[in-house]
Design a protein around this motif. Structure first.
Motif, PDB file in Angstrom:
ATOM      1  N   GLY A 122       0.811  -1.213   0.000  1.00 28.28           N
ATOM      2  CA  GLY A 122       0.000   0.000   0.000  1.00 28.28           C
ATOM      3  C   GLY A 122       0.841   1.258   0.000  1.00 28.28           C
ATOM      4  N   ILE A 123       2.013   1.187   0.634  1.00 30.63           N
ATOM      5  CA  ILE A 123       2.916   2.341   0.663  1.00 30.63           C
ATOM      6  C   ILE A 123       3.601   2.520  -0.694  1.00 30.63           C
ATOM      7  N   ILE A 124       3.953   1.406  -1.320  1.00 27.98           N
ATOM      8  CA  ILE A 124       4.646   1.477  -2.612  1.00 27.98           C
ATOM      9  C   ILE A 124       3.697   1.873  -3.734  1.00 27.98           C
ATOM     10  N   GLY A 125       2.518   1.249  -3.757  1.00 29.01           N
ATOM     11  CA  GLY A 125       1.556   1.542  -4.818  1.00 29.01           C
ATOM     12  C   GLY A 125       1.900   0.835  -6.114  1.00 29.01           C
ATOM     13  N   LYS A 126       0.970   0.817  -7.028  1.00 30.27           N
ATOM     14  CA  LYS A 126       1.160   0.137  -8.303  1.00 30.27           C
ATOM     15  C   LYS A 126       2.302   0.774  -9.086  1.00 30.27           C
ATOM     16  N   GLY A 127       3.318  -0.050  -9.397  1.00 36.28           N
ATOM     17  CA  GLY A 127       4.461   0.462 -10.144  1.00 36.28           C
ATOM     18  C   GLY A 127       5.272   1.496  -9.394  1.00 36.28           C
ATOM     19  N   GLY A 128       5.079   1.581  -8.062  1.00 36.61           N
ATOM     20  CA  GLY A 128       5.833   2.545  -7.263  1.00 36.61           C
ATOM     21  C   GLY A 128       5.280   3.953  -7.304  1.00 36.61           C
ATOM     22  N   THR A 129       4.053   4.109  -7.819  1.00 35.79           N
ATOM     23  CA  THR A 129       3.510   5.463  -7.973  1.00 35.79           C
ATOM     24  C   THR A 129       3.255   6.155  -6.630  1.00 35.79           C
ATOM     25  N   LYS A 130       2.793   5.380  -5.647  1.00 34.89           N
ATOM     26  CA  LYS A 130       2.436   6.027  -4.376  1.00 34.89           C
ATOM     27  C   LYS A 130       3.674   6.477  -3.611  1.00 34.89           C
ATOM     28  N   ILE A 131       4.687   5.616  -3.531  1.00 36.65           N
ATOM     29  CA  ILE A 131       5.885   6.011  -2.790  1.00 36.65           C
ATOM     30  C   ILE A 131       6.587   7.173  -3.486  1.00 36.65           C
ATOM     31  N   LYS A 132       6.510   7.218  -4.808  1.00 31.12           N
ATOM     32  CA  LYS A 132       7.079   8.352  -5.527  1.00 31.12           C
ATOM     33  C   LYS A 132       6.360   9.648  -5.173  1.00 31.12           C
ATOM     34  N   SER A 133       5.039   9.568  -5.046  1.00 33.75           N
ATOM     35  CA  SER A 133       4.284  10.770  -4.686  1.00 33.75           C
ATOM     36  C   SER A 133       4.584  11.183  -3.243  1.00 33.75           C
ATOM     37  N   PHE A 134       4.789  10.189  -2.360  1.00 35.53           N
ATOM     38  CA  PHE A 134       5.145  10.492  -0.969  1.00 35.53           C
ATOM     39  C   PHE A 134       6.486  11.218  -0.916  1.00 35.53           C
ATOM     40  N   ILE A 135       7.436  10.757  -1.723  1.00 36.75           N
ATOM     41  CA  ILE A 135       8.757  11.380  -1.765  1.00 36.75           C
ATOM     42  C   ILE A 135       8.663  12.815  -2.281  1.00 36.75           C
ATOM     43  N   GLU A 136       7.875  13.001  -3.339  1.00 38.00           N
ATOM     44  CA  GLU A 136       7.733  14.337  -3.913  1.00 38.00           C
ATOM     45  C   GLU A 136       7.021  15.283  -2.955  1.00 38.00           C
ATOM     46  N   ASP A 137       5.978  14.792  -2.299  1.00 32.25           N
ATOM     47  CA  ASP A 137       5.197  15.649  -1.398  1.00 32.25           C
ATOM     48  C   ASP A 137       5.946  16.006  -0.118  1.00 32.25           C
ATOM     49  N   SER A 138       6.742  15.060   0.395  1.00 30.57           N
ATOM     50  CA  SER A 138       7.429  15.288   1.665  1.00 30.57           C
ATOM     51  C   SER A 138       8.849  15.820   1.498  1.00 30.57           C
ATOM     52  N   GLN A 139       9.436  15.596   0.300  1.00 28.68           N
ATOM     53  CA  GLN A 139      10.836  15.926   0.039  1.00 28.68           C
ATOM     54  C   GLN A 139      11.783  15.094   0.898  1.00 28.68           C
ATOM     55  N   ALA A 140      11.288  14.009   1.498  1.00 33.99           N
ATOM     56  CA  ALA A 140      12.114  13.113   2.306  1.00 33.99           C
ATOM     57  C   ALA A 140      12.595  11.944   1.457  1.00 33.99           C
ATOM     58  N   GLY A 141      13.659  11.300   1.890  1.00 32.92           N
ATOM     59  CA  GLY A 141      14.067  10.046   1.276  1.00 32.92           C
ATOM     60  C   GLY A 141      13.287   8.914   1.926  1.00 32.92           C
ATOM     61  N   ILE A 142      12.708   8.028   1.137  1.00 31.54           N
ATOM     62  CA  ILE A 142      11.947   6.892   1.671  1.00 31.54           C
ATOM     63  C   ILE A 142      12.446   5.627   0.995  1.00 31.54           C
ATOM     64  N   LYS A 143      12.890   4.680   1.787  1.00 29.38           N
ATOM     65  CA  LYS A 143      13.410   3.429   1.257  1.00 29.38           C
ATOM     66  C   LYS A 143      12.819   2.261   2.035  1.00 29.38           C
ATOM     67  N   ILE A 144      12.346   1.241   1.324  1.00 21.44           N
ATOM     68  CA  ILE A 144      11.767   0.056   1.953  1.00 21.44           C
ATOM     69  C   ILE A 144      12.721  -1.108   1.743  1.00 21.44           C
ATOM     70  N   SER A 145      13.056  -1.795   2.827  1.00 23.14           N
ATOM     71  CA  SER A 145      14.006  -2.900   2.724  1.00 23.14           C
ATOM     72  C   SER A 145      13.452  -4.003   1.830  1.00 23.14           C
TER      73      SER A 145
END
Length: 330
Positions: free
Chosen positions: A132-155
């Motif tokens: 759910g955090i990653i989203g289809k094709g990584g779309t959601k985590i990319k939007s989280f990164i863009e919106d927060s300007q934080a680095g987000i990495k999932i092991s």
């Protein structure tokens, strides 16, 4: 289609604003009870607890959350890091995390550690909720990164944390950026029924039982108040200090105070004081339990102060832990 294992941000820092956009949080989500779990070093855990438990008590009072720590020798598998769990409504959790992250950041700056001024926040999340955090094709985590300007990495799913299904979601950036990312992640998690089951179940790992972390107040270790010759910082599960120093084990150490749920005290004391007498005689430690109703501020935990040599204190702690574990499993 497999989801990407990790994404990281290299975007520029946004303008500083409110770290948690509470006006954008759905009112129903604000009140949803949930929990988050994240990792800290022993030193960071001590900062969150504070002298005599003062800091953790203040943070709980200001945020309205319950903040719990794994004990000082119980680590997340494959690490030397302890687990903190913050429980409450979404908005209260965000408030508590702002207090905790700001505290840790300020201590980095006071220590002159400018190079690590963007320390990591490592969330423990079940694999079932990571999609759910990653989203289809990584779309959601990319939007989280863009919106927060934080680095987000999932092991990676291939990482094996002692056979658990947990993964680490690592968030980097300034305090404000990490809080923005946390806001997005938590609001995604509360919509996931699998995550709801996860936070309402005991947390158990090989070699360390954290069943007390959710349903029963955990026995967290408070920093010693009375200065003496040595400080006990880490006792092995067998009751001996991590790498025994024969001379040090025979010298008086700083007393250790642990918080134990009121409901467990009777089991530790035993009928007619039989259990506590056995622990004292076997360990050689002096053990003092606070009076009934005399709790650690902000909790229903009684203070149990253990004094003696390093060896005696570690042995007594191990015996107390063993009795509590036996009680929890019965």
């Amino acid at each position: 289609m497999e989801t990407p294992e990790s994404y990281e941000s290299s975007l520029e820092t946004p303008d500083k604003g409110s770290p948690v956009p509470q006006d954008k949080v759905n009112q129903d989500d604000k009140e949803k009870p949930t929990s988050i779990r994240f990792l800290v070093s022993n030193a960071e855990a001590g900062s969150v607890i504070g002298k005599g438990g003062q800091t953790i008590t203040e943070f709980q009072s200001e945020s309205g959350t319950r903040i719990q720590l794994s004990r000082n020798h119980e680590y997340f598998p494959g690490t030397a890091d302890r687990i903190i769990m913050v429980s409450g409504s979404v908005s209260d959790i965000l408030t508590a995390m702002e207090l905790i992250l700001s505290k840790l950041q300020n201590e980095l700056l006071e220590d002159g550690d400018g190079a690590n001024s963007t320390s990591k926040l490592r969330l423990v999340v079940p694999n079932s909720a990571c999609g759910g955090i990653i989203g289809k094709g990584g779309t959601k985590i990319k939007s989280f990164i863009e919106d927060s300007q934080a680095g987000i990495k999932i092991s990676s799913q291939d990482n094996n944390f002692a056979g658990t299904s947990d993964r680490l979601v690592t968030v980097t950036g300034s305090v404000e950026e990490k809080l923005q990312a946390l806001y997005l992640i938590v609001n995604e998690l509360v919509e996931d029924p699998h995550y709801l089951q996860y936070v309402n179940s005991p947390l158990s790992y090989t070699g360390a039982n954290f069943s007390a972390l959710h349903r029963i107040p955990v026995n967290y270790v408070l920093p010693p108040i009375v200065p003496e010759a040595y400080n006990v910082t880490n006792c092995g599960s067998n009751g001996a200090a991590g790498k025994p120093d024969t001379n040090k084990n025979k010298v008086t150490a700083k007393p250790v105070t642990i918080g134990i749920a009121d409901e467990h005290i009777g089991f530790i004391v035993g009928r007619g004081g039989r259990n506590i007498t056995e622990i004292r005689q076997s360990s050689g430690a002096r053990i003092k339990i606070s009076d009934r109703g005399d709790f650690i501020s902000g909790t229903f935990d009684r203070k149990v102060t253990i004094s003696g040599t390093v060896e005696a204190i570690c042995t007594a702690q191990a015996m107390i832990d063993q009795r509590i574990a036996s009680y929890s499993e019965s």
